[in-house]
Design a protein around this motif. Structure first.
Motif, mmCIF file in Angstrom:
data_model
loop_
_atom_site.group_PDB
_atom_site.id
_atom_site.type_symbol
_atom_site.label_atom_id
_atom_site.label_comp_id
_atom_site.label_asym_id
_atom_site.label_seq_id
_atom_site.Cartn_x
_atom_site.Cartn_y
_atom_site.Cartn_z
ATOM 1 N N CYS A 42 -5.562 -14.645 -12.546
ATOM 2 C CA CYS A 42 -5.575 -14.234 -13.952
ATOM 3 C C CYS A 42 -5.421 -12.717 -14.026
ATOM 4 C CB CYS A 42 -6.884 -14.654 -14.608
ATOM 5 S SG CYS A 42 -7.118 -16.428 -14.644
ATOM 6 N N PRO A 43 -4.700 -12.210 -15.001
ATOM 7 C CA PRO A 43 -4.500 -10.758 -15.112
ATOM 8 C C PRO A 43 -5.785 -10.056 -15.547
ATOM 9 C CG PRO A 43 -3.491 -11.899 -16.961
ATOM 10 C CD PRO A 43 -3.990 -12.956 -16.032
ATOM 11 N N VAL A 44 -5.894 -8.784 -15.211
ATOM 12 C CA VAL A 44 -7.015 -7.957 -15.635
ATOM 13 C C VAL A 44 -6.466 -6.662 -16.215
ATOM 14 C CG1 VAL A 44 -8.653 -8.858 -13.940
ATOM 15 C CG2 VAL A 44 -7.274 -6.872 -13.375
ATOM 16 N N ARG A 45 -7.287 -6.008 -17.019
ATOM 17 C CA ARG A 45 -6.900 -4.717 -17.591
ATOM 18 C C ARG A 45 -7.685 -3.624 -16.875
ATOM 19 N NH1 ARG A 45 -4.937 -3.406 -22.884
ATOM 20 N NH2 ARG A 45 -5.251 -5.593 -23.309
ATOM 21 N N PHE A 46 -6.969 -2.702 -16.244
ATOM 22 C CA PHE A 46 -7.611 -1.568 -15.591
ATOM 23 C C PHE A 46 -7.728 -0.428 -16.587
ATOM 24 C CE2 PHE A 46 -5.487 -3.734 -12.024
ATOM 25 C CZ PHE A 46 -6.590 -3.952 -11.217
ATOM 26 N N HIS A 47 -8.800 0.309 -16.511
ATOM 27 C CA HIS A 47 -8.969 1.479 -17.377
ATOM 28 C C HIS A 47 -8.754 2.757 -16.595
ATOM 29 C CE1 HIS A 47 -10.274 -0.924 -20.779
ATOM 30 N NE2 HIS A 47 -10.871 -1.679 -19.882
ATOM 31 N N GLY A 48 -9.106 2.753 -15.320
ATOM 32 C CA GLY A 48 -8.851 3.901 -14.457
ATOM 33 C C GLY A 48 -7.442 3.812 -13.906
ATOM 34 N N ALA A 49 -6.746 4.929 -13.798
ATOM 35 C CA ALA A 49 -5.351 4.932 -13.362
ATOM 36 C C ALA A 49 -5.206 4.743 -11.853
ATOM 37 C CB ALA A 49 -4.678 6.232 -13.796
ATOM 38 N N ASP A 50 -6.268 4.953 -11.070
ATOM 39 C CA ASP A 50 -6.144 4.886 -9.619
ATOM 40 C C ASP A 50 -6.092 3.464 -9.075
ATOM 41 O OD1 ASP A 50 -6.120 7.620 -9.504
ATOM 42 O OD2 ASP A 50 -8.244 7.807 -9.031
ATOM 43 N N ALA A 51 -6.731 2.527 -9.745
ATOM 44 C CA ALA A 51 -6.813 1.162 -9.216
ATOM 45 C C ALA A 51 -5.439 0.536 -8.982
ATOM 46 C CB ALA A 51 -7.667 0.289 -10.133
ATOM 47 N N PRO A 52 -4.508 0.577 -9.919
ATOM 48 C CA PRO A 52 -3.191 -0.015 -9.657
ATOM 49 C C PRO A 52 -2.460 0.646 -8.488
ATOM 50 C CG PRO A 52 -3.499 0.292 -11.991
ATOM 51 C CD PRO A 52 -4.632 0.997 -11.317
ATOM 52 N N GLU A 53 -2.574 1.964 -8.362
ATOM 53 C CA GLU A 53 -1.909 2.652 -7.254
ATOM 54 C C GLU A 53 -2.534 2.279 -5.923
ATOM 55 O OE1 GLU A 53 0.956 4.257 -7.129
ATOM 56 O OE2 GLU A 53 1.053 3.606 -9.206
ATOM 57 N N GLU A 54 -3.854 2.102 -5.888
ATOM 58 C CA GLU A 54 -4.517 1.677 -4.655
ATOM 59 C C GLU A 54 -4.074 0.270 -4.265
ATOM 60 O OE1 GLU A 54 -8.777 2.319 -4.405
ATOM 61 O OE2 GLU A 54 -8.575 3.906 -5.899
ATOM 62 N N LEU A 55 -3.928 -0.620 -5.250
ATOM 63 C CA LEU A 55 -3.445 -1.975 -4.975
ATOM 64 C C LEU A 55 -2.034 -1.943 -4.399
ATOM 65 C CD1 LEU A 55 -4.781 -3.831 -8.122
ATOM 66 C CD2 LEU A 55 -5.441 -4.298 -5.751
ATOM 67 N N ARG A 56 -1.161 -1.136 -4.997
ATOM 68 C CA ARG A 56 0.212 -1.018 -4.494
ATOM 69 C C ARG A 56 0.237 -0.462 -3.076
ATOM 70 N NH1 ARG A 56 0.989 1.039 -9.644
ATOM 71 N NH2 ARG A 56 1.970 -0.480 -11.011
ATOM 72 N N ARG A 57 -0.574 0.565 -2.834
ATOM 73 C CA ARG A 57 -0.626 1.189 -1.508
ATOM 74 C C ARG A 57 -1.082 0.174 -0.453
ATOM 75 N NH1 ARG A 57 -1.961 5.901 -2.938
ATOM 76 N NH2 ARG A 57 -4.097 5.411 -3.518
ATOM 77 N N TRP A 58 -2.104 -0.634 -0.784
ATOM 78 C CA TRP A 58 -2.580 -1.639 0.159
ATOM 79 C C TRP A 58 -1.515 -2.712 0.400
ATOM 80 C CZ3 TRP A 58 -3.385 -6.920 -0.096
ATOM 81 C CH2 TRP A 58 -4.061 -7.476 0.998
ATOM 82 N N ALA A 59 -0.866 -3.173 -0.649
ATOM 83 C CA ALA A 59 0.096 -4.271 -0.544
ATOM 84 C C ALA A 59 1.368 -3.874 0.188
ATOM 85 C CB ALA A 59 0.445 -4.808 -1.927
ATOM 86 N N THR A 60 1.734 -2.610 0.148
ATOM 87 C CA THR A 60 3.005 -2.190 0.738
ATOM 88 C C THR A 60 2.844 -1.386 2.023
ATOM 89 O OG1 THR A 60 3.079 -0.205 -0.641
ATOM 90 C CG2 THR A 60 4.170 -2.186 -1.495
ATOM 91 N N GLY A 61 1.625 -1.034 2.390
ATOM 92 C CA GLY A 61 1.401 -0.227 3.589
ATOM 93 C C GLY A 61 1.324 -1.081 4.841
ATOM 94 N N SER A 62 2.221 -0.828 5.792
ATOM 95 C CA SER A 62 2.239 -1.642 7.004
ATOM 96 C C SER A 62 0.956 -1.481 7.818
ATOM 97 C CB SER A 62 3.468 -1.315 7.845
ATOM 98 O OG SER A 62 3.444 0.050 8.235
ATOM 99 N N ALA A 63 0.347 -0.295 7.811
ATOM 100 C CA ALA A 63 -0.904 -0.102 8.550
ATOM 101 C C ALA A 63 -2.012 -0.968 7.952
ATOM 102 C CB ALA A 63 -1.318 1.367 8.530
ATOM 103 N N HIS A 64 -2.086 -1.029 6.617
ATOM 104 C CA HIS A 64 -3.099 -1.855 5.944
ATOM 105 C C HIS A 64 -2.873 -3.333 6.250
ATOM 106 C CE1 HIS A 64 -4.522 1.601 3.789
ATOM 107 N NE2 HIS A 64 -3.328 1.810 3.252
ATOM 108 N N GLN A 65 -1.622 -3.747 6.240
ATOM 109 C CA GLN A 65 -1.315 -5.148 6.508
ATOM 110 C C GLN A 65 -1.596 -5.495 7.963
ATOM 111 O OE1 GLN A 65 -0.659 -7.188 3.893
ATOM 112 N NE2 GLN A 65 -1.200 -5.263 2.913
ATOM 113 N N GLY A 66 -1.315 -4.553 8.857
ATOM 114 C CA GLY A 66 -1.616 -4.775 10.264
ATOM 115 C C GLY A 66 -3.112 -4.945 10.509
#
Length: 126
Positions: free
Chosen positions: A65-89
């Motif tokens: 289910c979708p959520v509404r973020f109020h802080g601007a950093d949360a979406p960028e942190e999610l993107r960084r985790w999802a696309t970072g090969s080190a995080h995925q490793g």
């Protein structure tokens, strides 16, 4: 009797006292569970700023289910985790070792935390 590994993932939202599940999945492959978590992280991040439907909807694709973020950093942190090969490793190594793969982002504006978690479940008896 065949015993095969089962992997599960869930996305939860918490305010520190209560928590709610936004959705989850059970699959038979650690890479698939990680792929699902990555997809959900990007889906949540890309939905930032879009209006959230007030009523609960059933999503046939197994999306959270979708959520509404109020802080601007949360979406960028999610993107960084999802696309970072080190995080995925790190996440795949944790799953291979039998440990949970956890990632939490905070939205301090409203005091919520969003956690993506994948883990190896108990083998199924057949």
């Amino acid at each position: 009797m065949t015993r095969s590994a089962v992997y599960a993932a869930e996305v939860t939202l918490s305010d520190g006292q209560r928590f709610a599940s936004l959705g989850g999945v059970v699959v038979r492959n650690r890479r698939l569970v990680l792929l699902w978590l990555r997809r959900q992280a990007l889906r949540l991040a890309n939905g930032h700023g879009l209006p959230v439907v007030a009523e609960r909807i059933t999503l046939p694709t197994g999306d959270v289910c979708p959520v509404r973020f109020h802080g601007a950093d949360a979406p960028e942190e999610l993107r960084r985790w999802a696309t970072g090969s080190a995080h995925q490793g790190q996440a795949i190594r944790a799953l291979e070792a039998g440990f949970p793969a956890l990632f939490t982002v905070l939205d301090p504006a409203v005091g919520l935390s969003l956690t993506l978690a994948g883990w190896r479940g108990r083998p199924a008896d057949r």
